[in-house]
Structure formats: C-alpha cells, structure tokens
Scaffold this motif. Structure first.
Motif, PDB file in Angstrom:
ATOM      1  N   GLY B  16       0.782  -1.229   0.000  1.00  0.00           N
ATOM      2  CA  GLY B  16       0.000   0.000   0.000  1.00  0.00           C
ATOM      3  C   GLY B  16       0.812   1.276   0.000  1.00  0.00           C
ATOM      4  N   LYS B  17       2.121   1.155   0.252  1.00  0.00           N
ATOM      5  CA  LYS B  17       2.976   2.350   0.302  1.00  0.00           C
ATOM      6  C   LYS B  17       3.530   2.683  -1.083  1.00  0.00           C
ATOM      7  CE  LYS B  17       2.806   2.910   4.807  1.00  0.00           C
ATOM      8  NZ  LYS B  17       2.158   4.091   5.419  1.00  0.00           N
ATOM      9  N   ASN B  18       3.998   3.926  -1.197  1.00  0.00           N
ATOM     10  CA  ASN B  18       4.618   4.397  -2.434  1.00  0.00           C
ATOM     11  C   ASN B  18       6.114   4.539  -2.224  1.00  0.00           C
ATOM     12  OD1 ASN B  18       1.948   4.719  -3.266  1.00  0.00           O
ATOM     13  ND2 ASN B  18       1.944   6.899  -2.769  1.00  0.00           N
ATOM     14  N   TYR B  19       6.882   4.327  -3.303  1.00  0.00           N
ATOM     15  CA  TYR B  19       8.314   4.549  -3.198  1.00  0.00           C
ATOM     16  C   TYR B  19       8.902   4.741  -4.583  1.00  0.00           C
ATOM     17  CZ  TYR B  19      12.485   4.750  -0.370  1.00  0.00           C
ATOM     18  OH  TYR B  19      13.592   5.205   0.300  1.00  0.00           O
ATOM     19  N   THR B  20      10.118   5.299  -4.610  1.00  0.00           N
ATOM     20  CA  THR B  20      10.791   5.575  -5.874  1.00  0.00           C
ATOM     21  C   THR B  20      12.192   4.991  -5.865  1.00  0.00           C
ATOM     22  OG1 THR B  20       9.542   7.631  -6.180  1.00  0.00           O
ATOM     23  CG2 THR B  20      11.570   7.379  -7.453  1.00  0.00           C
ATOM     24  N   ILE B  21      12.539   4.352  -6.970  1.00  0.00           N
ATOM     25  CA  ILE B  21      13.902   3.864  -7.203  1.00  0.00           C
ATOM     26  C   ILE B  21      14.569   4.820  -8.193  1.00  0.00           C
ATOM     27  CG2 ILE B  21      15.292   1.961  -8.107  1.00  0.00           C
ATOM     28  CD1 ILE B  21      12.934   0.101  -7.380  1.00  0.00           C
ATOM     29  N   TYR B  22      15.823   5.165  -7.897  1.00  0.00           N
ATOM     30  CA  TYR B  22      16.536   6.128  -8.725  1.00  0.00           C
ATOM     31  C   TYR B  22      17.654   5.452  -9.503  1.00  0.00           C
ATOM     32  CZ  TYR B  22      14.118   9.497  -5.792  1.00  0.00           C
ATOM     33  OH  TYR B  22      13.161  10.213  -5.144  1.00  0.00           O
ATOM     34  N   CYS B  23      17.857   5.950 -10.708  1.00  0.00           N
ATOM     35  CA  CYS B  23      18.908   5.419 -11.582  1.00  0.00           C
ATOM     36  C   CYS B  23      19.670   6.597 -12.179  1.00  0.00           C
ATOM     37  CB  CYS B  23      18.277   4.555 -12.673  1.00  0.00           C
ATOM     38  SG  CYS B  23      19.442   3.981 -13.939  1.00  0.00           S
ATOM     39  N   ASN B  24      20.915   6.743 -11.796  1.00  0.00           N
ATOM     40  CA  ASN B  24      21.778   7.793 -12.332  1.00  0.00           C
ATOM     41  C   ASN B  24      22.810   7.191 -13.267  1.00  0.00           C
ATOM     42  OD1 ASN B  24      21.098   8.923  -9.360  1.00  0.00           O
ATOM     43  ND2 ASN B  24      21.433  10.601 -10.776  1.00  0.00           N
ATOM     44  N   TYR B  25      23.112   7.901 -14.356  1.00  0.00           N
ATOM     45  CA  TYR B  25      24.132   7.416 -15.264  1.00  0.00           C
ATOM     46  C   TYR B  25      25.078   8.561 -15.611  1.00  0.00           C
ATOM     47  CZ  TYR B  25      20.649   9.136 -18.633  1.00  0.00           C
ATOM     48  OH  TYR B  25      19.733   9.892 -19.315  1.00  0.00           O
ATOM     49  N   ALA B  78       1.250   2.278  -4.327  1.00  0.00           N
ATOM     50  CA  ALA B  78       0.431   1.320  -3.578  1.00  0.00           C
ATOM     51  C   ALA B  78       0.942  -0.104  -3.787  1.00  0.00           C
ATOM     52  CB  ALA B  78      -1.036   1.444  -3.973  1.00  0.00           C
ATOM     53  N   ALA B  79       2.152  -0.335  -3.332  1.00  0.00           N
ATOM     54  CA  ALA B  79       2.842  -1.600  -3.594  1.00  0.00           C
ATOM     55  C   ALA B  79       2.025  -2.816  -3.142  1.00  0.00           C
ATOM     56  CB  ALA B  79       4.188  -1.602  -2.885  1.00  0.00           C
ATOM     57  N   VAL B  80       2.166  -3.882  -3.920  1.00  0.00           N
ATOM     58  CA  VAL B  80       1.576  -5.177  -3.578  1.00  0.00           C
ATOM     59  C   VAL B  80       2.682  -6.229  -3.579  1.00  0.00           C
ATOM     60  CG1 VAL B  80      -0.741  -4.659  -4.410  1.00  0.00           C
ATOM     61  CG2 VAL B  80       0.957  -5.591  -5.980  1.00  0.00           C
ATOM     62  N   HIS B  81       2.424  -7.345  -2.917  1.00  0.00           N
ATOM     63  CA  HIS B  81       3.449  -8.378  -2.766  1.00  0.00           C
ATOM     64  C   HIS B  81       3.997  -8.865  -4.104  1.00  0.00           C
ATOM     65  CE1 HIS B  81       5.703 -11.626  -0.987  1.00  0.00           C
ATOM     66  NE2 HIS B  81       5.104 -12.493  -1.784  1.00  0.00           N
ATOM     67  N   ASP B  82       3.134  -8.918  -5.123  1.00  0.00           N
ATOM     68  CA  ASP B  82       3.554  -9.417  -6.438  1.00  0.00           C
ATOM     69  C   ASP B  82       4.648  -8.573  -7.080  1.00  0.00           C
ATOM     70  OD1 ASP B  82       0.347 -10.718  -7.672  1.00  0.00           O
ATOM     71  OD2 ASP B  82       1.807 -11.475  -6.219  1.00  0.00           O
ATOM     72  N   LEU B  83       4.858  -7.377  -6.569  1.00  0.00           N
ATOM     73  CA  LEU B  83       5.917  -6.532  -7.121  1.00  0.00           C
ATOM     74  C   LEU B  83       7.293  -6.859  -6.541  1.00  0.00           C
ATOM     75  CD1 LEU B  83       4.225  -3.011  -7.307  1.00  0.00           C
ATOM     76  CD2 LEU B  83       4.665  -4.619  -9.160  1.00  0.00           C
ATOM     77  N   SER B  84       7.333  -7.736  -5.569  1.00  0.00           N
ATOM     78  CA  SER B  84       8.630  -8.136  -4.993  1.00  0.00           C
ATOM     79  C   SER B  84       9.492  -8.785  -6.065  1.00  0.00           C
ATOM     80  CB  SER B  84       8.418  -9.125  -3.834  1.00  0.00           C
ATOM     81  OG  SER B  84       7.708  -8.528  -2.787  1.00  0.00           O
ATOM     82  N   ALA B  85      10.668  -8.214  -6.293  1.00  0.00           N
ATOM     83  CA  ALA B  85      11.585  -8.669  -7.351  1.00  0.00           C
ATOM     84  C   ALA B  85      12.816  -7.766  -7.302  1.00  0.00           C
ATOM     85  CB  ALA B  85      10.927  -8.572  -8.722  1.00  0.00           C
ATOM     86  N   THR B  86      13.749  -8.019  -8.205  1.00  0.00           N
ATOM     87  CA  THR B  86      14.881  -7.112  -8.361  1.00  0.00           C
ATOM     88  C   THR B  86      14.694  -6.316  -9.645  1.00  0.00           C
ATOM     89  OG1 THR B  86      16.381  -8.561  -7.143  1.00  0.00           O
ATOM     90  CG2 THR B  86      17.385  -6.924  -8.597  1.00  0.00           C
TER      91      THR B  86
END
Lengths: 113, 110
Positions: B16-25, B78-86
């Motif tokens: 249910g939470k929100n988050y952001t992953i960052y990618c710098n190049y 709104a994360a769900v368990h199915d999004l667990s991955a790398t």
C-alpha cells in the motif's frame, strides 16, 4: 521458437575444463548479445554480434573467453580452462537490430568446482 | 567509462505504500531500459524510455527519464506483494550493448 533459447540450463564442471554455452535467438533478430551475471560483478556485457559485422568483444574478461555466431543465428560462448571465478549465470539476448529492445533467454547457470 | 548507479540497492516496504527507485548514469545516452528479475529467472523488459521527459506507466509502476540530469526514476504506487523482485535499469551504449545498474531488490511485506 517464440523466445531466446539457451542450453544447457545448468552446467557443473571441474576447474580447468572447457565449456560451451549455446544461444538460439529469436528468429529474424540480427543482433545477439552475451551477458554475465554474478554476485560480485552484477550484470556485465560480454560480446555483441550484429549481422555480418565484426563482433564487439570489448566485454570479454580474458582470452579464455570466445564466442562465435554461425549463419547469423545460433551463437556459442566458449570458456577455456575454466576458473572458479567464471561461475555465474550467462545470459543471452537478441534484438531485431542493435539498439532495439533486447529479449533475454533464461540463462545458463555455470558452476565451476 | 559509463557508470550506472541505482539507489537504493535494497528496499523493504509495506503493501500500500509508495516509493521511488533512482537510476543515475554518468554519460549521455538516448535510451534507457527498466527490467524486472524474479529469483532464479531471467530479465523481463518493463519500460523503454527514448527521450527526455518520457514517462511510461504500467499498472502500479511508472518510469520517467530526465536526460539532462541523467536520471531515471521508477515509481511504485500502492505496492503489492507481487511486485517483490529485483529491478534493473540499463543504459544503451554505442552498438546497443546494455550497461546495467547494480539492481534494486524490492521486498513488499503484507
């Protein structure tokens, strides 16, 4: 086939032996790539083939590694005199042309004893 | 030499939470990819970002690209368990070879 096919899926061999890994790309794809995924180094580019052009070998880690692509289709990655640090998952990908989205195979998990 | 850095490398979050992953190049590139990898599986393409300001959304994932800042983000809503991955970002270089970030392992807890 529908996707990129790699064989074998798993390979266990003794240090010092040679191994061959095979990749069958998606039909019609002219670009083929090999990558290596290991815990210590992450995902690394190894080599790239585009049509009949000379391959980009800039990612091969040593002269024990070589690859060929026959008839513009199937590719074989060969590792001679394997070392324990060669243990990794070797991934093959293909794309319609260089720079286009790459489709990955399931990889070959190589374990060197 | 092109370097691609992701942040964070590991993310544990509640459903249910929100988050952001960052990618710098580190150098210019005209396209960036996001891939998902499940344990023991290969890479699944999520997004291809082709130009500055590009934004793409698929379900609870949204990716954006700022070529001037050399930054891409992958936002999870709104994360769900199915999004667990790398999740990996990758930048295209020269002949089309991909330079990958280190990967961000996402763990979504119920």
């Amino acid at each position: 086939g529908a996707g990129v096919s790699q064989s074998p899926s798993n390979k266990v061999t003794e240090k010092g032996k040679d191994v061959e890994l095979r990749c069958d790309p998606i039909s019609g794809h002219t670009a083929l790539y090999w990558y290596r995924q290991s815990l210590g180094q992450g995902l690394e580019f190894l080599i790239y083939f585009q049509g009949n052009s000379a391959p980009d070998k800039s990612g091969l880690p040593s002269d024990r590694f070589s690859a060929e692509r026959t008839g513009g289709s199937v590719s074989t990655l060969t590792i001679q005199r394997t070392q324990q640090e060669d243990s990794a998952v070797y991934l093959c990908a293909s794309s319609f042309h260089g720079g286009q989205p790459q489709h990955f195979g399931d990889g070959t998990r190589l374990s060197i004893l | 030499e092109l370097k691609v850095e992701q942040n964070p490398l590991f993310l544990s979050m509640q459903e249910g939470k929100n988050y952001t992953i960052y990618c710098n190049y580190s150098t210019t590139s005209d396209r960036l990819y996001w891939y998902r990898q499940d344990p023991g599986k290969s890479l699944e393409s999520l997004f291809v970002l082709l130009s500055n300001g590009a934004v793409k959304q698929e379900g609870r994932l949204m990716a954006s690209l700022d070529t001037k800042a050399r930054l891409s983000t992958l936002h999870i809503t709104a994360a769900v368990h199915d999004l667990s991955a790398t999740y990996f970002c990758a930048v295209v270089r020269n002949t089309g070879k991909l330079i990958f970030g280190q990967g961000t392992t996402l763990q979504v807890k119920p």
